[in-house]
Design a protein around this motif. Structure first.
Motif, PDB file in Angstrom:
ATOM      1  N   VAL A   1      -9.560 -15.378   5.255  1.00 41.54           N
ATOM      2  CA  VAL A   1     -10.654 -16.255   4.839  1.00 41.54           C
ATOM      3  C   VAL A   1     -10.187 -17.280   3.806  1.00 41.54           C
ATOM      4  CG1 VAL A   1     -12.862 -16.350   3.612  1.00 41.54           C
ATOM      5  CG2 VAL A   1     -12.465 -14.595   5.354  1.00 41.54           C
ATOM      6  N   ILE A   2      -9.387 -16.845   2.848  1.00 49.09           N
ATOM      7  CA  ILE A   2      -9.088 -17.715   1.701  1.00 49.09           C
ATOM      8  C   ILE A   2      -7.723 -18.382   1.739  1.00 49.09           C
ATOM      9  CG2 ILE A   2     -10.585 -16.401   0.163  1.00 49.09           C
ATOM     10  CD1 ILE A   2      -8.159 -15.058  -0.975  1.00 49.09           C
ATOM     11  N   SER A   3      -6.884 -18.043   2.740  1.00 49.91           N
ATOM     12  CA  SER A   3      -5.518 -18.522   2.603  1.00 49.91           C
ATOM     13  C   SER A   3      -5.186 -19.767   3.408  1.00 49.91           C
ATOM     14  CB  SER A   3      -4.522 -17.405   2.908  1.00 49.91           C
ATOM     15  OG  SER A   3      -4.661 -16.996   4.233  1.00 49.91           O
TER      16      SER A   3
ATOM     17  N   ASP B   1     -16.813 -18.647   8.686  1.00 53.48           N
ATOM     18  CA  ASP B   1     -16.680 -17.349   8.023  1.00 53.48           C
ATOM     19  C   ASP B   1     -17.882 -17.022   7.140  1.00 53.48           C
ATOM     20  OD1 ASP B   1     -14.237 -16.810   9.195  1.00 53.48           O
ATOM     21  OD2 ASP B   1     -13.092 -17.794   7.605  1.00 53.48           O
TER      22      ASP B   1
ATOM     23  N   TRP C   1     -13.765  -6.753  -1.248  1.00 53.68           N
ATOM     24  CA  TRP C   1     -14.463  -7.909  -0.709  1.00 53.68           C
ATOM     25  C   TRP C   1     -14.352  -7.935   0.812  1.00 53.68           C
ATOM     26  CZ3 TRP C   1     -14.039 -12.246   2.238  1.00 53.68           C
ATOM     27  CH2 TRP C   1     -15.095 -13.158   2.122  1.00 53.68           C
TER      28      TRP C   1
ATOM     29  N   TYR D   1     -17.204  -8.282   3.610  1.00 60.56           N
ATOM     30  CA  TYR D   1     -17.125  -9.376   4.577  1.00 60.56           C
ATOM     31  C   TYR D   1     -17.290  -8.850   5.993  1.00 60.56           C
ATOM     32  CZ  TYR D   1     -14.889 -12.888   7.524  1.00 60.56           C
ATOM     33  OH  TYR D   1     -14.604 -13.783   8.516  1.00 60.56           O
ATOM     34  N   ILE D   2     -16.604  -7.751   6.288  1.00 60.86           N
ATOM     35  CA  ILE D   2     -16.683  -7.182   7.632  1.00 60.86           C
ATOM     36  C   ILE D   2     -18.104  -6.694   7.933  1.00 60.86           C
ATOM     37  CG2 ILE D   2     -15.891  -5.253   9.055  1.00 60.86           C
ATOM     38  CD1 ILE D   2     -13.133  -5.621   7.642  1.00 60.86           C
TER      39      ILE D   2
ATOM     40  N   TYR E   1     -13.599   2.638   7.032  1.00 63.71           N
ATOM     41  CA  TYR E   1     -12.359   2.666   6.251  1.00 63.71           C
ATOM     42  C   TYR E   1     -12.326   3.802   5.252  1.00 63.71           C
ATOM     43  CZ  TYR E   1     -12.412  -1.816   8.347  1.00 63.71           C
ATOM     44  OH  TYR E   1     -12.506  -2.808   9.248  1.00 63.71           O
TER      45      TYR E   1
ATOM     46  N   LEU F   1      -9.476  -5.825  -1.032  1.00 64.11           N
ATOM     47  CA  LEU F   1      -9.954  -4.768  -0.134  1.00 64.11           C
ATOM     48  C   LEU F   1     -11.468  -4.651  -0.173  1.00 64.11           C
ATOM     49  CD1 LEU F   1      -9.606  -2.204   1.610  1.00 64.11           C
ATOM     50  CD2 LEU F   1      -9.320  -0.935  -0.511  1.00 64.11           C
TER      51      LEU F   1
ATOM     52  N   ARG G   1       0.827  -1.206   0.000  1.00 63.61           N
ATOM     53  CA  ARG G   1       0.000   0.000   0.000  1.00 63.61           C
ATOM     54  C   ARG G   1       0.860   1.254   0.000  1.00 63.61           C
ATOM     55  NH1 ARG G   1      -1.558   3.023   4.396  1.00 63.61           N
ATOM     56  NH2 ARG G   1      -1.002   1.328   5.816  1.00 63.61           N
TER      57      ARG G   1
ATOM     58  N   LEU H   1     -17.199 -14.595  -3.613  1.00 67.74           N
ATOM     59  CA  LEU H   1     -15.746 -14.771  -3.617  1.00 67.74           C
ATOM     60  C   LEU H   1     -15.207 -15.157  -4.989  1.00 67.74           C
ATOM     61  CD1 LEU H   1     -14.480 -16.629  -0.422  1.00 67.74           C
ATOM     62  CD2 LEU H   1     -13.577 -14.540  -1.437  1.00 67.74           C
TER      63      LEU H   1
ATOM     64  N   PRO I   1      -9.031  -4.663   5.842  1.00 72.86           N
ATOM     65  CA  PRO I   1      -9.938  -5.519   5.070  1.00 72.86           C
ATOM     66  C   PRO I   1      -9.201  -6.489   4.159  1.00 72.86           C
ATOM     67  CG  PRO I   1     -10.642  -3.234   4.974  1.00 72.86           C
ATOM     68  CD  PRO I   1      -9.283  -3.243   5.588  1.00 72.86           C
ATOM     69  N   VAL I   2      -8.053  -6.083   3.641  1.00 72.30           N
ATOM     70  CA  VAL I   2      -7.278  -7.002   2.815  1.00 72.30           C
ATOM     71  C   VAL I   2      -6.863  -8.213   3.642  1.00 72.30           C
ATOM     72  CG1 VAL I   2      -5.110  -7.340   1.576  1.00 72.30           C
ATOM     73  CG2 VAL I   2      -6.423  -5.256   1.221  1.00 72.30           C
ATOM     74  N   ASP I   3      -6.394  -7.965   4.857  1.00 69.68           N
ATOM     75  CA  ASP I   3      -6.009  -9.076   5.716  1.00 69.68           C
ATOM     76  C   ASP I   3      -7.208  -9.947   6.062  1.00 69.68           C
ATOM     77  OD1 ASP I   3      -3.429  -8.228   5.626  1.00 69.68           O
ATOM     78  OD2 ASP I   3      -3.441  -7.244   7.573  1.00 69.68           O
ATOM     79  N   ALA I   4      -8.356  -9.322   6.242  1.00 72.39           N
ATOM     80  CA  ALA I   4      -9.559 -10.099   6.528  1.00 72.39           C
ATOM     81  C   ALA I   4      -9.820 -11.084   5.390  1.00 72.39           C
ATOM     82  CB  ALA I   4     -10.757  -9.165   6.709  1.00 72.39           C
ATOM     83  N   THR I   5      -9.745 -10.594   4.171  1.00 70.88           N
ATOM     84  CA  THR I   5      -9.958 -11.463   3.010  1.00 70.88           C
ATOM     85  C   THR I   5      -8.920 -12.577   2.967  1.00 70.88           C
ATOM     86  OG1 THR I   5     -10.779  -9.558   1.777  1.00 70.88           O
ATOM     87  CG2 THR I   5     -10.209 -11.522   0.510  1.00 70.88           C
ATOM     88  N   LEU I   6      -7.674 -12.209   3.188  1.00 70.66           N
ATOM     89  CA  LEU I   6      -6.618 -13.215   3.150  1.00 70.66           C
ATOM     90  C   LEU I   6      -6.824 -14.280   4.219  1.00 70.66           C
ATOM     91  CD1 LEU I   6      -3.501 -10.978   2.419  1.00 70.66           C
ATOM     92  CD2 LEU I   6      -4.623 -12.606   0.879  1.00 70.66           C
TER      93      LEU I   6
ATOM     94  N   LEU J   1      -7.240   2.946   4.284  1.00 69.06           N
ATOM     95  CA  LEU J   1      -6.106   2.250   4.896  1.00 69.06           C
ATOM     96  C   LEU J   1      -6.337   0.773   4.695  1.00 69.06           C
ATOM     97  CD1 LEU J   1      -5.577   3.774   8.413  1.00 69.06           C
ATOM     98  CD2 LEU J   1      -4.038   3.873   6.461  1.00 69.06           C
ATOM     99  N   TYR J   2      -6.006   0.261   3.526  1.00 69.94           N
ATOM    100  CA  TYR J   2      -6.590  -1.041   3.262  1.00 69.94           C
ATOM    101  C   TYR J   2      -5.886  -2.219   3.890  1.00 69.94           C
ATOM    102  CZ  TYR J   2      -3.632  -1.669  -0.942  1.00 69.94           C
ATOM    103  OH  TYR J   2      -2.643  -1.812  -1.838  1.00 69.94           O
TER     104      TYR J   2
END
Lengths: 114, 114
Positions: free
Chosen positions: B18-20, B63, A99, A103-104, B3, A97, A29, B89, B11-16, B7-8
């Motif tokens: 979920v899927i990682s 989730d 998505w 999600y949140i 947000y 971001l 970022r 997703l 939410p980016v971490d939230a997505t990660l 400051l992403y």
DNA sequence: CTGCATCCTCGGGGATACTG
DNA sequence: CAGTATCCCCGAGGATGCAG
């Protein structure tokens, strides 16, 4: 013609390996906004140690996402910036971001629905 | 209005998160194609154990990505399918897939340029 | 200022055996 | 068939100290 049957396990995992370091989204970022020095990065990311920041930067460099420029000065000065290829990651992270925000919101609704 | 300064990191971490999981992209790929039974999933993903498959499925369920349907039969039968929210997703993963393919091409070029 | 070396912690994921 | 219960391993990431 790679991945013709669209077994998308492999390339998806490749992408995740590149971006899923604990601090990599934050690092990226900052670098999407422009070139940054090592110390600036560290101060912009509260909680990260030099060692770990170095590690994450090395990995991103190894993956061809960022460039490291050393200036032969005293005191030392090192700048990090995105490669042209690295810049192609921005829309991908924007997707994550967006998505993540949905999600949140979704999670919040679940809780208040108790 | 969450947000607002984009400051992403979060939410980016939230997505990660979920899927990682190690097998989650593969699991999701299968479920994008339709409902699947537990055993079918396991046989479709060579190398995964029941324990780990169970864990990954539980996390995705937690989730809000997938639904678990138990049939009161003998022998037992359990079906997994995407929730409506889980289906959102798919474009995200497609984005990761596409970028991953470019990335792999890029890596190949690097090697042959030696 | 930037970075490497060392040591340690912690949790995801694997192996195996048992169960409704 | 579809799990649960244990135990174990390994690597990412954190803490600290030294160096060019």
């Amino acid at each position: 013609m790679p991945y013709e049957h669209s077994l998308y396990g492999c390339p998806v995992d490749a992408t995740l390996n590149v971006i899923s370091g604990k601090w990599k989204p934050q690092i990226l970022r900052l670098l999407f906004q422009g070139t940054r020095r090592f110390g600036v990065l560290q101060r912009s990311i509260p909680g990260i140690s030099r060692h770990v920041l170095t590690t994450q930067l090395r990995e991103l460099e190894q993956d061809g996402i960022i460039q490291r420029t050393v200036f032969a000065e005293v005191p030392p000065k090192v700048e990090y910036s995105l490669t042209e290829f690295g810049k192609t990651l921005e829309p991908v992270l924007t997707g994550l971001l967006t998505w993540g925000e949905h999600y949140i919101q979704q999670q919040d609704k679940q809780k208040s629905a108790t």
